[in-house]
Design a protein around this motif. Structure first.
Motif: not given
Length: 154
Positions: A81-108
């Motif tokens: 996705f980053a290559k396709h959109k030519h993004l110049h910042f990091s995309l972090l994967s909250d994949f496994e355990p799925k959504g743990d970081t998002a849950r910690a921020y109340g954003s899952y």
């Protein structure tokens, strides 16, 4: 659970930034950080939102701010996705355990299995100074981020 608010110390995380590398929040200490949680790579609204963030990177640099975007997509998906959109910042994967970081921020979104469209601005010490949760179908733009960065102590 509502998203974390100003005055809260941002929860630590260590997430894949590439399939074989991880990045932790503590590695970003000493400068402002913008965390952009978003539902999914390849969705029209997310693509537009992240393209806007890509366009404002020069503005973020004026504040020495680091931008990282987080979703539950895998690192390989982020890479494509980053290559396709030519993004110049990091995309972090909250994949496994799925959504743990998002849950910690109340954003899952438990019902959907994806992140809310939530933004956080952290000061150089890792304290949230501003947060915002947009409706999932609406790109929040960048004005709130820039105003929050402008309000940080110099």
């Amino acid at each position: 659970m509502p998203i974390l608010t100003a005055g809260t110390t941002a929860p630590e995380f260590r997430l894949h930034v590439t399939p074989d590398q991880k990045l932790s929040l503590s590695e970003l200490r000493g400068k402002p950080v913008v965390l952009a949680f978003y539902p999914a790579d390849w969705s029209p609204v997310c693509g537009d939102e992240l393209s806007v963030f890509n366009e404002i990177l020069p503005e973020l640099l004026k504040y020495s701010a680091e931008l990282v975007a987080i979703s539950v997509d895998g690192a390989w998906c982020h890479d494509a996705f980053a290559k396709h959109k030519h993004l110049h910042f990091s995309l972090l994967s909250d994949f496994e355990p799925k959504g743990d970081t998002a849950r910690a921020y109340g954003s899952y979104r438990e019902a959907d299995g994806v992140c809310e469209r939530a933004l956080f601005v952290l000061d150089k010490n890792g304290v949230i100074t501003w947060s915002y949760c947009s409706p999932v179908a609406v790109s929040p733009g960048a004005d709130g981020i820039l105003k929050a960065l402008e309000a940080l102590p110099k």
